[in-house]
Scaffold this motif. Structure first.
Motif, PDB file in Angstrom:
ATOM      1  N   LEU A  75       0.827  -1.208   0.000  1.00  0.00           N
ATOM      2  CA  LEU A  75       0.000   0.000   0.000  1.00  0.00           C
ATOM      3  C   LEU A  75       0.864   1.260   0.000  1.00  0.00           C
ATOM      4  N   ILE A  76       1.906   1.250   0.835  1.00  0.00           N
ATOM      5  CA  ILE A  76       2.792   2.411   0.908  1.00  0.00           C
ATOM      6  C   ILE A  76       3.490   2.629  -0.431  1.00  0.00           C
ATOM      7  N   ASP A  77       4.061   1.560  -0.993  1.00  0.00           N
ATOM      8  CA  ASP A  77       4.794   1.683  -2.256  1.00  0.00           C
ATOM      9  C   ASP A  77       3.900   2.184  -3.384  1.00  0.00           C
ATOM     10  N   ALA A  78       2.667   1.673  -3.422  1.00  0.00           N
ATOM     11  CA  ALA A  78       1.779   1.997  -4.541  1.00  0.00           C
ATOM     12  C   ALA A  78       1.176   3.395  -4.430  1.00  0.00           C
ATOM     13  N   HIS A  79       0.974   3.877  -3.206  1.00  0.00           N
ATOM     14  CA  HIS A  79       0.156   5.085  -3.071  1.00  0.00           C
ATOM     15  C   HIS A  79       0.795   6.205  -2.249  1.00  0.00           C
ATOM     16  N   MET A  80       2.037   6.058  -1.826  1.00  0.00           N
ATOM     17  CA  MET A  80       2.643   7.064  -0.954  1.00  0.00           C
ATOM     18  C   MET A  80       2.679   8.452  -1.590  1.00  0.00           C
ATOM     19  N   ARG A  81       2.934   8.525  -2.892  1.00  0.00           N
ATOM     20  CA  ARG A  81       3.080   9.835  -3.543  1.00  0.00           C
ATOM     21  C   ARG A  81       1.741  10.568  -3.654  1.00  0.00           C
ATOM     22  N   ALA A  82       0.631   9.845  -3.526  1.00  0.00           N
ATOM     23  CA  ALA A  82      -0.681  10.481  -3.587  1.00  0.00           C
ATOM     24  C   ALA A  82      -1.153  10.957  -2.223  1.00  0.00           C
ATOM     25  N   HIS A  83      -0.475  10.537  -1.166  1.00  0.00           N
ATOM     26  CA  HIS A  83      -0.915  10.854   0.192  1.00  0.00           C
ATOM     27  C   HIS A  83      -0.537  12.292   0.535  1.00  0.00           C
ATOM     28  N   PRO A  84      -1.497  13.161   0.800  1.00  0.00           N
ATOM     29  CA  PRO A  84      -1.198  14.584   1.025  1.00  0.00           C
ATOM     30  C   PRO A  84      -0.206  14.844   2.151  1.00  0.00           C
ATOM     31  N   LEU A  85      -0.311  14.105   3.261  1.00  0.00           N
ATOM     32  CA  LEU A  85       0.577  14.371   4.380  1.00  0.00           C
ATOM     33  C   LEU A  85       1.982  13.839   4.129  1.00  0.00           C
ATOM     34  N   LEU A  86       2.112  12.654   3.553  1.00  0.00           N
ATOM     35  CA  LEU A  86       3.442  12.138   3.236  1.00  0.00           C
ATOM     36  C   LEU A  86       4.142  13.054   2.241  1.00  0.00           C
ATOM     37  N   ARG A  87       3.398  13.533   1.264  1.00  0.00           N
ATOM     38  CA  ARG A  87       3.978  14.457   0.286  1.00  0.00           C
ATOM     39  C   ARG A  87       4.433  15.748   0.972  1.00  0.00           C
ATOM     40  N   HIS A  88       3.630  16.239   1.896  1.00  0.00           N
ATOM     41  CA  HIS A  88       3.973  17.468   2.625  1.00  0.00           C
ATOM     42  C   HIS A  88       5.266  17.297   3.410  1.00  0.00           C
ATOM     43  N   TYR A  89       5.366  16.210   4.173  1.00  0.00           N
ATOM     44  CA  TYR A  89       6.551  16.014   5.001  1.00  0.00           C
ATOM     45  C   TYR A  89       7.791  15.701   4.167  1.00  0.00           C
ATOM     46  N   ALA A  90       7.625  15.078   3.017  1.00  0.00           N
ATOM     47  CA  ALA A  90       8.767  14.749   2.160  1.00  0.00           C
ATOM     48  C   ALA A  90       9.389  15.995   1.537  1.00  0.00           C
ATOM     49  N   HIS A  91       8.582  17.043   1.362  1.00  0.00           N
ATOM     50  CA  HIS A  91       9.057  18.226   0.645  1.00  0.00           C
ATOM     51  C   HIS A  91       9.256  19.449   1.545  1.00  0.00           C
ATOM     52  N   THR A  92       9.040  19.307   2.833  1.00  0.00           N
ATOM     53  CA  THR A  92       9.234  20.426   3.753  1.00  0.00           C
ATOM     54  C   THR A  92       9.991  19.955   4.985  1.00  0.00           C
ATOM     55  N   ALA A  93      10.444  20.918   5.772  1.00  0.00           N
ATOM     56  CA  ALA A  93      11.102  20.598   7.039  1.00  0.00           C
ATOM     57  C   ALA A  93      10.100  20.561   8.191  1.00  0.00           C
ATOM     58  N   ASP A  94       8.827  20.739   7.887  1.00  0.00           N
ATOM     59  CA  ASP A  94       7.790  20.750   8.916  1.00  0.00           C
ATOM     60  C   ASP A  94       7.670  19.384   9.574  1.00  0.00           C
ATOM     61  N   ARG A  95       7.707  19.360  10.888  1.00  0.00           N
ATOM     62  CA  ARG A  95       7.508  18.109  11.616  1.00  0.00           C
ATOM     63  C   ARG A  95       6.411  18.271  12.672  1.00  0.00           C
ATOM     64  N   THR A  96       5.444  19.101  12.343  1.00  0.00           N
ATOM     65  CA  THR A  96       4.283  19.277  13.209  1.00  0.00           C
ATOM     66  C   THR A  96       3.257  18.190  12.915  1.00  0.00           C
ATOM     67  N   PRO A  97       2.715  17.520  13.922  1.00  0.00           N
ATOM     68  CA  PRO A  97       1.642  16.553  13.658  1.00  0.00           C
ATOM     69  C   PRO A  97       0.456  17.241  12.988  1.00  0.00           C
ATOM     70  N   LEU A  98      -0.043  16.638  11.919  1.00  0.00           N
ATOM     71  CA  LEU A  98      -1.148  17.220  11.175  1.00  0.00           C
ATOM     72  C   LEU A  98      -2.208  16.157  10.899  1.00  0.00           C
ATOM     73  N   ALA A  99      -3.455  16.614  10.835  1.00  0.00           N
ATOM     74  CA  ALA A  99      -4.563  15.730  10.469  1.00  0.00           C
ATOM     75  C   ALA A  99      -4.776  15.798   8.961  1.00  0.00           C
ATOM     76  N   LEU A 100      -5.153  14.681   8.382  1.00  0.00           N
ATOM     77  CA  LEU A 100      -5.361  14.608   6.941  1.00  0.00           C
ATOM     78  C   LEU A 100      -6.441  15.579   6.483  1.00  0.00           C
ATOM     79  N   ASP A 101      -7.448  15.804   7.305  1.00  0.00           N
ATOM     80  CA  ASP A 101      -8.520  16.731   6.943  1.00  0.00           C
ATOM     81  C   ASP A 101      -8.008  18.142   6.669  1.00  0.00           C
TER      82      ASP A 101
END
Length: 258
Positions: A75-101
């Protein structure tokens, strides 16, 4: 943001105590996943490690136990790039817990990635608790619940829990890299004391060790005092020499010990 209640403060206190008193490091992460599912509460919690550049990821542990039989890695391999939060953390230095909503739009809720996760493990609303990691890596805990989203209280609890989990992760990184023949438990040495010992062996000061392990400098000094007492020595050079003799540290030492 609403302040944590007295009950929530006790939960954080108990979580910290559970981390500090667990003698076997291998059991700490499953223990943490179980505590997060009950304290927030959530339906499931999964510790993941994602390499964004290669497009691969792994679920390291999770609760409840049935997750170990779920196709989490695929699931992670197939869909990680579509996940809004994973994409956010991969491209920023932000490490604040966030809700998907907070991050998702209609494209996510209609996406193949969302429906694949919901079919496989019943994910719905999610909260990600990101840990410190190198650029291009996302390491953290994904928590999910069905039916309703996450509150300000949940986010505040996650923020406090994050600092505890970061400390566990930092200690784990150091202790897993220590090649040794001797058994620290034979001398009453904890995994946290071993992490400090390994960094002393690298020539780090107490202040530098504290920064690397995400703990206070006075805590490092206390760990050093415990090491001296348990190994019956009185200074840094002696504790390193005796640790090598006992097989707790490798014989070759990378830095001088003046």
């Amino acid at each position: 943001m609403t302040a944590l209640s007295g009950r929530d403060a006790r939960l954080i206190h108990d979580l910290a105590k559970a981390i500090l008193t667990e003698p076997r490091p291998v059991h700490v992460w499953p223990l943490l996943m179980e505590r997060l599912t009950t304290d927030l509460p959530v339906d499931l919690a999964v510790l993941i490690d994602v390499d964004w550049k290669s497009g691969t990821g792994h679920a390291l542990t999770g609760k409840p136990d049935w997750l170990h039989k779920a196709p989490l890695d695929s699931l992670i391999d197939a869909h990680m790039r579509a996940h809004p939060l994973l994409r956010h953390y991969a491209h920023t230095a932000d490490r604040t817990p966030l809700a998907l909503d907070e991050m998702a739009d209609d494209r996510w809720w209609k996406s193949e990635a969302y429906h694949a996760g919901k079919t496989a493990i019943g994910i719905d609303r999610q909260l990600v608790l990101p840990l410190s990691s190198r650029a291009g890596q996302v390491r953290g805990v994904i928590m999910s619940r069905g039916g309703h989203g996450f509150t300000d209280r949940d986010l505040e609890y996650a923020g406090l829990a994050r600092s505890l989990l970061d400390t566990v992760s930092a200690h784990e990184t150091v202790t897993l890299g220590i090649p040794r023949l001797g058994d620290p438990e034979e001398y009453g040495i904890t995994s946290r004391e071993m992490a400090v010992l390994a960094l002393l062996n690298e020539g780090l000061t107490a202040r530098a060790i504290a920064k690397k392990l995400h703990i206070a400098e006075k805590t490092v000094i206390k760990h050093k005092e415990n090491l001296y007492r348990k190994l019956r020595v009185h200074d840094r050079v002696a504790v390193l020499n005796k640790s090598r003799a006992l097989g707790l540290l490798p014989q070759n030492h990378p830095h001088g010990e003046g």
